[in-house]
Design an enzyme around this catalytic site. Structure first.
Site, PDB file in Angstrom:
ATOM      1  N   TYR A 223       0.801  -1.222   0.000  1.00 60.11           N
ATOM      2  CA  TYR A 223       0.000   0.000   0.000  1.00 60.11           C
ATOM      3  C   TYR A 223       0.833   1.271   0.000  1.00 60.11           C
ATOM      4  O   TYR A 223       0.284   2.375   0.040  1.00 60.11           O
ATOM      5  CB  TYR A 223      -0.953  -0.011   1.192  1.00 60.11           C
ATOM      6  CG  TYR A 223      -2.161  -0.904   1.007  1.00 60.11           C
ATOM      7  CD1 TYR A 223      -2.118  -2.010   0.161  1.00 60.11           C
ATOM      8  CD2 TYR A 223      -3.353  -0.669   1.676  1.00 60.11           C
ATOM      9  CE1 TYR A 223      -3.204  -2.838  -0.001  1.00 60.11           C
ATOM     10  CE2 TYR A 223      -4.449  -1.497   1.516  1.00 60.11           C
ATOM     11  CZ  TYR A 223      -4.371  -2.579   0.677  1.00 60.11           C
ATOM     12  OH  TYR A 223      -5.462  -3.395   0.519  1.00 60.11           O
TER      13      TYR A 223
ATOM     14  N   LYS B 265       2.412 -15.071   5.448  1.00 60.20           N
ATOM     15  CA  LYS B 265       2.591 -16.092   4.420  1.00 60.20           C
ATOM     16  C   LYS B 265       4.088 -16.314   4.213  1.00 60.20           C
ATOM     17  O   LYS B 265       4.612 -16.247   3.094  1.00 60.20           O
ATOM     18  CB  LYS B 265       1.899 -15.655   3.124  1.00 60.20           C
ATOM     19  CG  LYS B 265       1.757 -16.768   2.084  1.00 60.20           C
ATOM     20  CD  LYS B 265       0.872 -17.915   2.527  1.00 60.20           C
ATOM     21  CE  LYS B 265       0.701 -18.942   1.408  1.00 60.20           C
ATOM     22  NZ  LYS B 265      -0.002 -20.158   1.879  1.00 60.20           N
TER      23      LYS B 265
ATOM     24  N   ASP C 132      -3.992 -17.950   4.350  1.00 55.43           N
ATOM     25  CA  ASP C 132      -5.050 -18.755   3.746  1.00 55.43           C
ATOM     26  C   ASP C 132      -5.760 -19.597   4.807  1.00 55.43           C
ATOM     27  O   ASP C 132      -6.985 -19.755   4.783  1.00 55.43           O
ATOM     28  CB  ASP C 132      -4.506 -19.627   2.613  1.00 55.43           C
ATOM     29  CG  ASP C 132      -3.203 -20.319   2.961  1.00 55.43           C
ATOM     30  OD1 ASP C 132      -2.549 -19.937   3.946  1.00 55.43           O
ATOM     31  OD2 ASP C 132      -2.814 -21.258   2.232  1.00 55.43           O
TER      32      ASP C 132
ATOM     33  N   ASP D  60      -6.368  -5.772   5.443  1.00 55.97           N
ATOM     34  CA  ASP D  60      -7.478  -5.167   4.710  1.00 55.97           C
ATOM     35  C   ASP D  60      -8.483  -6.236   4.295  1.00 55.97           C
ATOM     36  O   ASP D  60      -9.696  -6.090   4.472  1.00 55.97           O
ATOM     37  CB  ASP D  60      -6.924  -4.436   3.491  1.00 55.97           C
ATOM     38  CG  ASP D  60      -7.937  -3.516   2.831  1.00 55.97           C
ATOM     39  OD1 ASP D  60      -9.047  -3.373   3.373  1.00 55.97           O
ATOM     40  OD2 ASP D  60      -7.613  -2.936   1.789  1.00 55.97           O
TER      41      ASP D  60
ATOM     42  N   ASP E 234     -12.413  -7.246   6.275  1.00 56.17           N
ATOM     43  CA  ASP E 234     -13.692  -7.274   5.572  1.00 56.17           C
ATOM     44  C   ASP E 234     -14.359  -8.643   5.737  1.00 56.17           C
ATOM     45  O   ASP E 234     -15.583  -8.737   5.916  1.00 56.17           O
ATOM     46  CB  ASP E 234     -13.493  -6.965   4.093  1.00 56.17           C
ATOM     47  CG  ASP E 234     -13.470  -5.480   3.803  1.00 56.17           C
ATOM     48  OD1 ASP E 234     -13.289  -4.700   4.765  1.00 56.17           O
ATOM     49  OD2 ASP E 234     -13.611  -5.079   2.634  1.00 56.17           O
TER      50      ASP E 234
END
Length: 337
Positions: free
Chosen positions: A123, A170, A203, A227, A231
């Site tokens: 970002y 990850k 994941d 992010d 959600d």
């Protein structure tokens, strides 16, 4: 007297802002906690009229205030919130996900918070073209990773919950960047032996938020993963309409709903304002902690309990299957306050 700057935003933003102002005015007039609210201009309309999504005057007012609230903005959101996060070093993005009555949550015992690093990762916008390819630089530093990990552990101490921190990354694929994030969180965990610590690949976390959301307490992760997962966790508890967020730094904080500007229902007076009003609760908690003002904590708890009792009674706005307008729903809250 707390000076609050309020970006009124686009789409349903102005309607939610009116709801927030009504609640803050009620607190000011009836509960003895004083606010000076300045409404500010930023977003799509500001870009159209001034050529800047985040005008200089708006930034100046924000810097002079004690805290900022931001209603949703439209397509120019990145030029507003991402810029403010980096400009004001609001390094911790805090997004609670909690089950509320009569909302389509997967379970009624979910109470977790995503603690997202807010200044680095993809970002930063460091992208460029290289021939027929595109390249994005992913920046993860030890300093920022340890800073957000410490915030997560301190949050776990303060929460009346499971006292657990889950570090999500990850590192099995992105061994250097996520490897640094994972290592940094592990090192910080050693300073908090009373807090349970676990690591989880992103994941697996995405799956477990659906499979066993009640097992989570504090989830700390990188900017992009945070992010996405926040959600997802919001939807797990019934949708973005009950999802507040805070952007917190050492000296300043900005509070907003997780959801967007919802142009499809803008101007219809049917939007659920709860996420923005619960952001006020987060603001009150932050002001209370910063200024050692117990009245902020008391009124913040009262506001959340009022919203909880209202939705428990089955009262909803029209956008989520209820009968009330945004204005009517807000009046129910201010009357009960």
């Amino acid at each position: 007297m707390y000076k609050v700057s309020l970006i009124t935003g686009d789409g349903i933003g102005p309607e939610l802002s009116e709801s927030a102002i009504s609640v803050l005015n009620t607190i000011h007039d009836k509960l003895g906690l004083k606010f000076d609210i300045t409404q500010l201009f930023a977003g799509d309309k500001a870009l159209e009229q001034t050529g800047k999504a985040l005008p200089d005057d708006t930034v100046d007012y924000i810097k002079k205030s004690d805290a900022c609230m931001k209603a949703p903005v439209g397509e120019s959101a990145a030029d507003v919130i991402v810029v403010l996060r980096r400009m004001l070093d609001l390094y911790a993005n805090i997004r609670p996900a909690k089950s509320y009555p009569h909302m389509p949550a997967l379970r009624d015992d979910i109470d977790l918070v995503i603690v997202r690093e807010n200044t680095e990762d993809l970002y930063t916008g460091k992208e460029f073209s290289l021939g027929n390819s595109s390249v994005a630089l992913r920046i993860i530093s030890e300093a920022a990773s340890k800073r957000i990990a410490k915030y997560a552990f301190e949050s776990a101490i303060q929460r009346n919950s499971k006292k657990k921190v889950t570090c999500v990354h990850k590192s099995n694929v992105m061994r250097i960047t996520d490897g640094m994030f994972a290592k940094s969180c592990l090192e910080v965990s050693k300073d908090y032996p009373e807090i349970e610590f676990e690591q989880m690949y992103v994941d697996a976390c995405a799956m477990n938020l659906i499979r066993q959301p009640e097992k989570f307490d504090v989830v700390v992760t990188t900017n992009l993963f945070g992010d996405i997962l926040s959600d997802e966790s919001s939807q797990v508890v019934g949708g973005l309409g009950m999802a507040p967020a805070a952007n917190i730094g050492d000296e300043f904080a900005l509070f907003e709903p997780v959801h967007g500007a919802a142009f499809d229902i803008a101007g219809k007076n049917i939007a659920n304002p709860s996420s923005f009003l619960l952001s006020i609760k987060m603001m009150l908690d932050w002001l209370g902690k910063k200024h050692q003002d117990t009245k902020c904590f008391e009124i913040g708890e009262k506001l959340e309990n009022t919203i909880f009792d209202l939705v428990k009674s089955g009262i909803k706005t029209k956008d989520i299957g209820g009968q009330m307008s945004t204005t009517e729903f807000t009046k129910q809250i201010t009357d009960k306050l």
